[in-house]
Design a protein around this motif. Structure first.
Motif, PDB file in Angstrom:
ATOM      1  N   ASP A 282      -6.696   7.982  -8.349  1.00 20.41           N
ATOM      2  CA  ASP A 282      -6.885   9.208  -7.551  1.00 20.41           C
ATOM      3  C   ASP A 282      -8.157   9.456  -6.807  1.00 20.41           C
ATOM      4  O   ASP A 282      -8.664  10.339  -7.135  1.00 20.41           O
ATOM      5  CB  ASP A 282      -6.043  10.339  -8.604  1.00 20.41           C
ATOM      6  N   ALA A 283      -8.500   9.070  -5.851  1.00 20.09           N
ATOM      7  CA  ALA A 283      -9.651   9.027  -5.118  1.00 20.09           C
ATOM      8  C   ALA A 283      -9.481   8.718  -3.761  1.00 20.09           C
ATOM      9  O   ALA A 283      -8.202   7.960  -3.443  1.00 20.09           O
ATOM     10  CB  ALA A 283     -10.664   8.345  -5.936  1.00 20.09           C
ATOM     11  N   PRO A 284     -10.299   9.004  -2.656  1.00 17.21           N
ATOM     12  CA  PRO A 284     -10.070   8.727  -1.170  1.00 17.21           C
ATOM     13  C   PRO A 284     -10.074   7.315  -1.234  1.00 17.21           C
ATOM     14  O   PRO A 284     -11.077   6.665  -1.640  1.00 17.21           O
ATOM     15  CB  PRO A 284     -11.385   9.543  -0.662  1.00 17.21           C
ATOM     16  N   PRO A 285      -9.106   6.718  -0.541  1.00 12.51           N
ATOM     17  CA  PRO A 285      -9.094   5.217  -0.515  1.00 12.51           C
ATOM     18  C   PRO A 285     -10.092   4.777   0.714  1.00 12.51           C
ATOM     19  O   PRO A 285     -10.345   5.534   1.819  1.00 12.51           O
ATOM     20  CB  PRO A 285      -7.745   4.679  -0.157  1.00 12.51           C
ATOM     21  N   THR A 286     -10.759   3.506   0.572  1.00 10.21           N
ATOM     22  CA  THR A 286     -11.410   2.933   1.635  1.00 10.21           C
ATOM     23  C   THR A 286     -10.507   2.639   2.624  1.00 10.21           C
ATOM     24  O   THR A 286      -9.186   2.506   2.369  1.00 10.21           O
ATOM     25  CB  THR A 286     -12.169   1.674   1.044  1.00 10.21           C
ATOM     26  N   PRO A 287     -10.750   2.363   3.970  1.00 16.66           N
ATOM     27  CA  PRO A 287     -10.025   2.062   5.160  1.00 16.66           C
ATOM     28  C   PRO A 287      -9.150   0.484   4.821  1.00 16.66           C
ATOM     29  O   PRO A 287      -8.110   0.062   4.884  1.00 16.66           O
ATOM     30  CB  PRO A 287     -11.019   1.617   6.164  1.00 16.66           C
ATOM     31  N   ALA A 288     -10.142  -0.427   4.028  1.00 14.16           N
ATOM     32  CA  ALA A 288      -9.463  -1.631   3.480  1.00 14.16           C
ATOM     33  C   ALA A 288      -8.205  -1.467   2.403  1.00 14.16           C
ATOM     34  O   ALA A 288      -7.213  -2.085   2.751  1.00 14.16           O
ATOM     35  CB  ALA A 288     -10.385  -2.585   2.907  1.00 14.16           C
ATOM     36  N   LEU A 289      -8.490  -0.581   1.714  1.00 11.85           N
ATOM     37  CA  LEU A 289      -7.310  -0.364   0.545  1.00 11.85           C
ATOM     38  C   LEU A 289      -6.267   0.373   1.405  1.00 11.85           C
ATOM     39  O   LEU A 289      -5.163   0.058   1.050  1.00 11.85           O
ATOM     40  CB  LEU A 289      -7.853   0.415  -0.518  1.00 11.85           C
ATOM     41  N   THR A 290      -6.370   1.234   2.462  1.00  9.89           N
ATOM     42  CA  THR A 290      -5.541   1.887   3.158  1.00  9.89           C
ATOM     43  C   THR A 290      -4.698   0.715   3.760  1.00  9.89           C
ATOM     44  O   THR A 290      -3.514   0.740   3.816  1.00  9.89           O
ATOM     45  CB  THR A 290      -6.187   2.858   3.985  1.00  9.89           C
ATOM     46  N   ALA A 291      -5.386  -0.309   4.501  1.00 12.48           N
ATOM     47  CA  ALA A 291      -4.562  -1.278   5.140  1.00 12.48           C
ATOM     48  C   ALA A 291      -3.950  -1.989   4.389  1.00 12.48           C
ATOM     49  O   ALA A 291      -2.867  -2.539   4.697  1.00 12.48           O
ATOM     50  CB  ALA A 291      -5.727  -2.089   5.980  1.00 12.48           C
ATOM     51  N   LEU A 292      -4.256  -2.530   2.873  1.00 12.97           N
ATOM     52  CA  LEU A 292      -3.722  -3.243   1.985  1.00 12.97           C
ATOM     53  C   LEU A 292      -2.249  -2.363   1.638  1.00 12.97           C
ATOM     54  O   LEU A 292      -1.309  -2.880   1.391  1.00 12.97           O
ATOM     55  CB  LEU A 292      -4.307  -3.638   0.973  1.00 12.97           C
ATOM     56  N   LEU A 293      -2.534  -1.121   1.177  1.00 11.58           N
ATOM     57  CA  LEU A 293      -1.432  -0.034   0.843  1.00 11.58           C
ATOM     58  C   LEU A 293      -0.178  -0.528   1.833  1.00 11.58           C
ATOM     59  O   LEU A 293       0.910  -0.536   1.540  1.00 11.58           O
ATOM     60  CB  LEU A 293      -1.883   1.133   0.585  1.00 11.58           C
ATOM     61  N   ALA A 294      -0.817  -0.211   3.070  1.00 11.10           N
ATOM     62  CA  ALA A 294       0.251  -0.260   4.246  1.00 11.10           C
ATOM     63  C   ALA A 294       1.086  -1.204   4.255  1.00 11.10           C
ATOM     64  O   ALA A 294       2.221  -1.416   4.611  1.00 11.10           O
ATOM     65  CB  ALA A 294      -0.488   0.195   5.795  1.00 11.10           C
ATOM     66  N   ALA A 295       0.039  -2.684   4.262  1.00  8.41           N
ATOM     67  CA  ALA A 295       0.942  -4.006   4.361  1.00  8.41           C
ATOM     68  C   ALA A 295       1.932  -4.308   3.156  1.00  8.41           C
ATOM     69  O   ALA A 295       3.012  -4.607   3.228  1.00  8.41           O
ATOM     70  CB  ALA A 295      -0.265  -4.832   4.387  1.00  8.41           C
ATOM     71  N   VAL A 296       1.697  -3.621   1.856  1.00  5.63           N
ATOM     72  CA  VAL A 296       2.324  -3.828   0.609  1.00  5.63           C
ATOM     73  C   VAL A 296       3.548  -3.089   0.883  1.00  5.63           C
ATOM     74  O   VAL A 296       4.799  -3.238   0.646  1.00  5.63           O
ATOM     75  CB  VAL A 296       1.449  -3.310  -0.587  1.00  5.63           C
ATOM     76  N   THR A 297       3.300  -1.657   1.460  1.00  4.40           N
ATOM     77  CA  THR A 297       4.777  -0.735   1.584  1.00  4.40           C
ATOM     78  C   THR A 297       5.648  -1.285   2.442  1.00  4.40           C
ATOM     79  O   THR A 297       6.617  -1.234   2.373  1.00  4.40           O
ATOM     80  CB  THR A 297       4.058   0.596   1.935  1.00  4.40           C
ATOM     81  N   ASP A 298       5.211  -1.768   3.839  1.00  9.22           N
ATOM     82  CA  ASP A 298       6.047  -2.304   4.723  1.00  9.22           C
ATOM     83  C   ASP A 298       6.687  -3.709   4.190  1.00  9.22           C
ATOM     84  O   ASP A 298       7.979  -3.910   4.475  1.00  9.22           O
ATOM     85  CB  ASP A 298       5.095  -2.815   5.724  1.00  9.22           C
ATOM     86  N   GLN A 299       6.022  -4.453   3.476  1.00  6.18           N
ATOM     87  CA  GLN A 299       6.822  -5.582   2.662  1.00  6.18           C
ATOM     88  C   GLN A 299       7.866  -5.255   1.933  1.00  6.18           C
ATOM     89  O   GLN A 299       9.054  -5.722   1.779  1.00  6.18           O
ATOM     90  CB  GLN A 299       5.727  -6.459   2.087  1.00  6.18           C
ATOM     91  N   ALA A 300       7.434  -3.921   1.059  1.00  6.11           N
ATOM     92  CA  ALA A 300       8.448  -3.600   0.365  1.00  6.11           C
ATOM     93  C   ALA A 300       9.913  -3.379   0.714  1.00  6.11           C
ATOM     94  O   ALA A 300      10.813  -3.208   0.531  1.00  6.11           O
ATOM     95  CB  ALA A 300       8.096  -2.576  -0.742  1.00  6.11           C
ATOM     96  N   HIS A 301       9.576  -2.575   1.813  1.00  5.43           N
ATOM     97  CA  HIS A 301      10.641  -1.916   2.924  1.00  5.43           C
ATOM     98  C   HIS A 301      11.651  -3.136   3.095  1.00  5.43           C
ATOM     99  O   HIS A 301      12.703  -2.999   3.435  1.00  5.43           O
ATOM    100  CB  HIS A 301      10.181  -1.363   3.825  1.00  5.43           C
ATOM    101  N   LYS A 302      11.010  -4.409   3.561  1.00  2.00           N
ATOM    102  CA  LYS A 302      11.775  -5.666   4.006  1.00  2.00           C
ATOM    103  C   LYS A 302      12.690  -5.991   2.825  1.00  2.00           C
ATOM    104  O   LYS A 302      13.528  -6.913   3.079  1.00  2.00           O
ATOM    105  CB  LYS A 302      10.717  -6.539   4.239  1.00  2.00           C
ATOM    106  N   LEU A 303      12.183  -5.630   1.485  1.00  2.00           N
ATOM    107  CA  LEU A 303      13.382  -6.186   0.391  1.00  2.00           C
ATOM    108  C   LEU A 303      14.739  -5.471   0.182  1.00  2.00           C
ATOM    109  O   LEU A 303      15.424  -5.937  -0.487  1.00  2.00           O
ATOM    110  CB  LEU A 303      12.330  -6.222  -0.770  1.00  2.00           C
ATOM    111  N   THR A 304      14.605  -4.353   0.686  1.00  2.42           N
ATOM    112  CA  THR A 304      15.747  -3.508   0.703  1.00  2.42           C
ATOM    113  C   THR A 304      16.907  -3.919   1.634  1.00  2.42           C
ATOM    114  O   THR A 304      16.684  -4.670   2.746  1.00  2.42           O
ATOM    115  CB  THR A 304      15.694  -1.800   0.983  1.00  2.42           C
TER     116      THR A 304
END
Length: 304
Positions: A282-304
């Motif tokens: 629970d802390a401000p994410p780095t840009p690298a972490l923000t990018a990985l979170l976005a990639a993981v979330t997009d991949q999760a949406h493809k599973l539905t």
């Protein structure tokens, strides 16, 4: 007062939350003596006693409690500073470390890394296959930046302070039988109560999957399952079903598309579900972490 190692403040914060050196050591994967040595060094750095005897153990002094409160602020500020410095660069770069259980690593993290290699080639992404129970200490200490874990109906995960949980994916649990099993023939839902005499394959004791299987057999079947085989690898559990005739209760994401040696059936008594959750500090994410979170979330949406 000079603080030379923020990691020691993390140990102090963990002690404030857990209350004993043994509990801190167990949670963070260190020996109690190593934790004690680091906290002794912290006392020398700050120049005052942080601990006092309490029975067979120790407890925080007033100074220790005060420093533990400041530790939260200092650790959060250090992470925020790192995130702000990283954001000054227009190009996303740096290192981000992610862990997850097998099915999440295979279906979410690996595709996300492939996308990061194309979209953000200056980011070094490191992946670990880890159960949530094993990964959380590293996440809290900053050794890991993102963890994907799971939780099951009736068995919610604790939500420790300082961590952020977000839902990624939800899916049903399936009864998996060998194709030769007497209940495999009809192809319809299978009652957990009818599997009282079967041998079960499950994950290791202490995992959410193990607790779910035991709880399901107790609540729906009224019996203690014969948990003869334990593996955190879903492929090993499936092979135990094929070769030994064991039965299993597995999430849909872990199952092969078409396998004539297996019968995959709905649970007759209830709709049991698993949720994949992504956990970060629970802390401000780095840009690298923000990018990985976005990639993981997009991949999760493809599973539905």
């Amino acid at each position: 007062m000079v603080l030379q190692d923020l990691r020691r403040l993390r140990f102090l914060r963990e002690f404030e939350e857990r209350g004993t050196l043994g509990a801190v050591a167990a949670a963070l994967g260190y020996s109690p003596s190593a934790i004690s040595q680091q906290l002794t060094l912290l006392e020398k750095e700050v120049g005052t006693r942080l601990f006092e005897k309490a029975g067979r153990g120790v407890r925080l002094t007033d100074a220790g409690q005060l420093l533990a409160q400041h530790a939260r602020v200092l650790l959060s500020a250090a992470e925020a500073a790192a995130a702000d410095l990283a954001a000054l660069d227009n190009e996303v770069r740096g290192t981000v470390r992610a862990g997850g259980l097998q099915s999440a690593a295979r279906r979410l993290l690996v595709p996300a890394v492939a996308r990061m290699m194309v979209d953000h080639p200056r980011v070094r992404t490191e992946i670990f296959e880890l159960e949530l129970e094993m990964a959380l200490p590293g996440l809290r200490l900053g050794a890991v930046d993102l963890v994907i874990g799971d939780e099951y109906d009736g068995h919610p995960r604790p939500r420790p302070a300082g961590l952020r949980f977000a839902l990624l994916h939800e899916e049903p649990l399936k009864v998996v039988l060998p194709a030769t099993h007497p209940l495999a023939g009809p192809g319809g839902p299978v009652a957990v109560a009818m599997l009282r005499s079967d041998v079960w394959a499950t994950s290791a004791e202490g995992t959410g999957h193990h607790a779910m299987v035991v709880g399901t057999c107790r609540s729906l079947g009224g019996y203690e399952p014969d948990l003869r085989h334990r593996s955190n690898d879903a492929d090993v559990q499936l092979e135990l079903v094929r070769v030994t005739g064991a039965v299993a209760l597995l999430p849909a994401l872990t199952l092969p598309a078409n396998d004539p040696t297996l019968a995959v059936c709905d649970v007759a008594e209830a709709n049991i579900r698993r949720r994949l959750v992504v956990v970060t500090r629970d802390a401000p994410p780095t840009p690298a972490l923000t990018a990985l979170l976005a990639a993981v979330t997009d991949q999760a949406h493809k599973l539905t």
